[in-house]
Design an enzyme around this catalytic site. Structure first.
Site, PDB file in Angstrom:
ATOM      1  N   LYS A 111      13.462  35.426  18.844  1.00 49.09           N
ATOM      2  CA  LYS A 111      13.562  33.962  18.803  1.00 49.09           C
ATOM      3  C   LYS A 111      14.596  33.425  19.788  1.00 49.09           C
ATOM      4  O   LYS A 111      14.483  32.304  20.254  1.00 49.09           O
ATOM      5  CB  LYS A 111      13.904  33.482  17.393  1.00 49.09           C
ATOM      6  CG  LYS A 111      12.859  33.876  16.377  1.00 49.09           C
ATOM      7  CD  LYS A 111      12.347  32.716  15.590  1.00 49.09           C
ATOM      8  CE  LYS A 111      11.209  33.189  14.721  1.00 49.09           C
ATOM      9  NZ  LYS A 111      10.177  32.264  14.453  1.00 49.09           N
ATOM     10  N   LYS A 195       1.541  38.818  17.228  1.00 51.68           N
ATOM     11  CA  LYS A 195       1.490  38.453  15.814  1.00 51.68           C
ATOM     12  C   LYS A 195       0.896  37.054  15.625  1.00 51.68           C
ATOM     13  O   LYS A 195       1.179  36.157  16.421  1.00 51.68           O
ATOM     14  CB  LYS A 195       2.931  38.471  15.264  1.00 51.68           C
ATOM     15  CG  LYS A 195       3.044  38.328  13.771  1.00 51.68           C
ATOM     16  CD  LYS A 195       4.499  38.225  13.311  1.00 51.68           C
ATOM     17  CE  LYS A 195       4.953  36.788  13.240  1.00 51.68           C
ATOM     18  NZ  LYS A 195       6.029  36.519  12.274  1.00 51.68           N
ATOM     19  N   LYS A 198       3.000  30.823  12.931  1.00 50.84           N
ATOM     20  CA  LYS A 198       2.959  29.368  12.760  1.00 50.84           C
ATOM     21  C   LYS A 198       3.232  28.659  14.067  1.00 50.84           C
ATOM     22  O   LYS A 198       2.761  27.572  14.304  1.00 50.84           O
ATOM     23  CB  LYS A 198       4.078  28.937  11.806  1.00 50.84           C
ATOM     24  CG  LYS A 198       3.861  29.253  10.380  1.00 50.84           C
ATOM     25  CD  LYS A 198       4.998  28.590   9.611  1.00 50.84           C
ATOM     26  CE  LYS A 198       5.427  29.421   8.438  1.00 50.84           C
ATOM     27  NZ  LYS A 198       6.860  29.694   8.440  1.00 50.84           N
TER      28      LYS A 198
HETATM   29  P1  ATP Z   1       7.503  31.446  12.714  1.00 46.83           P
HETATM   30  O1  ATP Z   1       6.382  31.526  13.669  1.00 46.83           O
HETATM   31  O2  ATP Z   1       8.080  30.079  12.524  1.00 46.83           O
HETATM   32  O3  ATP Z   1       8.549  32.505  12.889  1.00 46.83           O
HETATM   33  P2  ATP Z   1       6.027  32.906  10.752  1.00 46.83           P
HETATM   34  O4  ATP Z   1       4.591  32.560  10.773  1.00 46.83           O
HETATM   35  O5  ATP Z   1       6.463  34.226  11.316  1.00 46.83           O
HETATM   36  O6  ATP Z   1       6.898  31.720  11.314  1.00 46.83           O
HETATM   37  P3  ATP Z   1       7.682  33.099   8.396  1.00 46.83           P
HETATM   38  O7  ATP Z   1       8.123  31.876   7.659  1.00 46.83           O
HETATM   39  O8  ATP Z   1       8.697  33.800   9.249  1.00 46.83           O
HETATM   40  O9  ATP Z   1       6.399  32.796   9.228  1.00 46.83           O
HETATM   41  O10 ATP Z   1       7.074  34.130   7.396  1.00 46.83           O
HETATM   42  C1  ATP Z   1       6.683  33.886   6.071  1.00 46.83           C
HETATM   43  C2  ATP Z   1       6.184  35.182   5.499  1.00 46.83           C
HETATM   44  O11 ATP Z   1       4.933  35.505   6.089  1.00 46.83           O
HETATM   45  C3  ATP Z   1       7.095  36.389   5.759  1.00 46.83           C
HETATM   46  O12 ATP Z   1       7.124  37.223   4.627  1.00 46.83           O
HETATM   47  C4  ATP Z   1       6.440  37.076   6.912  1.00 46.83           C
HETATM   48  O13 ATP Z   1       6.722  38.454   6.948  1.00 46.83           O
HETATM   49  C5  ATP Z   1       4.966  36.802   6.645  1.00 46.83           C
HETATM   50  N1  ATP Z   1       4.188  36.768   7.881  1.00 46.83           N
HETATM   51  C6  ATP Z   1       4.370  35.927   8.914  1.00 46.83           C
HETATM   52  N2  ATP Z   1       3.465  36.158   9.887  1.00 46.83           N
HETATM   53  C7  ATP Z   1       2.696  37.186   9.450  1.00 46.83           C
HETATM   54  C8  ATP Z   1       1.578  37.892  10.007  1.00 46.83           C
HETATM   55  N3  ATP Z   1       1.088  37.590  11.197  1.00 46.83           N
HETATM   56  N4  ATP Z   1       1.014  38.880   9.276  1.00 46.83           N
HETATM   57  C9  ATP Z   1       1.506  39.194   8.052  1.00 46.83           C
HETATM   58  N5  ATP Z   1       2.553  38.571   7.479  1.00 46.83           N
HETATM   59  C10 ATP Z   1       3.147  37.574   8.153  1.00 46.83           C
END
Ligand code: ATP
Ligand code: LTN
Length: 329
Positions: A111, A195, A198
């Protein structure tokens, strides 16, 4: 009863990755554990975010928690910012984590890489400290998370060991990460080496996205030139990702999913079946979300959750304050 705790940052629209890796597993915990699920709104401030966007996302996230099956009678649902003990414990435990270990966190490195190196927020660097406070305040035995958060829970385990050794007493409970065996890292549909996130774009499926658009994205998902459907992350990352999505939503193993598709030799037919399963699951969530989003239920649940969470958090914080020598505790 053992305790489970987890949370998600309200930083954007939740994806199918968030759902499969984390959210979908939260309601399963409430049957066997004393379950705490919160909205990590303070964590959402670690990167710049519009205030109205944050407010709306927070409400949306609570509605989605409920729509995905969290039952407020069985799960304490609350906002991180509603329980000031998170910040108070954060102020204490930051002294027991080292800058070296924080700078090695993969999420911090990822990040901060795109930021101006002279303007990296302290909160982004200290993100895992607050996360440790979240976990430790409720004496959580288990923490269900996706793959990318496992490292933060491991850091929390190091902290517990360090702290308890220092004060020669079990002040903190040792937490255990629970990472799903299938679906802990769902990848982007347009670039299956990245990955699904969001903060991503075209290759991501959102829980509140129009079903026609979701179907289109799956039908157009990046795949290889072959026609056989089997799991091979290195050589067939796109097919492997779709197989993972299918297996998770069907609650079967990757092997069982491969077996199911073994006589199918057309990617189009395979993708259609994956799209059916995804759309069916998401349609159910959207229907419930629509029933909840404009009701009073959200504020009622948060009010009750705040009270319950605060009463536990207070007790644990006092235990820690006593241990470190805060006067009058
Ligand atoms: P950002 O893009 O803002 O970092 P993010 O989509 O990675 O957000 P988080 O809020 O960091 O989301 O994650 C929420 C939960 O979802 C965490 O437990 C994280 O491990 C899980 N998670 C996020 N992205 C994935 C993915 N692509 N596959 C499986 N689990 C995920
Ligand atoms: N870092 C997590 C959100 C989070 C969390 C927690 C998860 C904050 N505190 C405590 C589990 C336990 C994320 O979703 N990115």
């Amino acid at each position: 009863m053992k305790k489970s705790l987890s949370g998600i940052k309200p930083t954007g629209k939740l994806t199918l990755g968030n759902y499969i890796g984390a959210l979908r597993n939260f309601p399963k915990m409430q049957e066997e554990y004393e379950n705490y699920i919160f909205v990590a709104d303070l964590h959402a401030l670690t990167l710049p975010i519009d205030p109205d966007y944050l407010r709306n996302n927070t409400r949306d996230l609570v509605a989605l928690y409920l729509a995905c099956g969290l039952d407020p009678k069985k799960t304490t649902i609350f906002l991180q910012s509603d329980v000031s003990e998170h910040s108070e414990l954060n102020a204490i435990i930051q002294n027991y984590l080292y800058m070296g270990e924080l700078s090695r966190m993969t999420q911090f490195k990822a990040k901060s890489a795109s930021l101006n190196q002279n303007a990296i927020g302290l909160g982004l660097f200290a993100y895992p400290v607050l996360m440790c406070a979240d976990i430790l305040l409720y004496d959580a035995d288990v923490v269900p998370v996706g793959e990318d958060q496992k490292q933060h829970v491991e850091l929390c385990r190091d902290l517990v060991h360090r702290f308890n050794t220092r004060y020669k007493k079990e002040i903190f409970k040792m937490p255990e990460p629970i990472v799903p065996s299938v679906g802990a890292r769902i990848m982007s549909l347009t670039d299956p080496t990245k990955k699904m996130s969001k903060s991503g774009e075209k290759g991501d499926i959102y829980l509140l996205e129009d079903l026609t658009s979701i179907r289109k994205k799956i039908m157009r998902a990046e795949t290889d030139l072959g026609s056989d459907i089997y799991f091979d992350k290195e050589n067939k990352p796109g097919i492997s990702n779709l197989l993972t999505i299918y297996a998770s939503l069907k609650d079967i193993s990757i092997k069982e999913a491969e077996e199911h598709f073994k006589d199918l030799h057309r990617y189009g037919d395979f993708k259609k079946e994956v799209a059916d399963v995804v759309c069916e699951e998401i349609a159910k969530i959207q229907q419930k979300y629509n029933e909840i989003i404009n009701s009073n239920l959200i504020d009622e649940v948060l009010k009750e959750g705040k009270e319950k969470a605060k009463s536990i958090a207070k007790m644990v914080l006092t235990r820690v304050q006593k241990a470190v020598g805060i006067y009058g505790k």
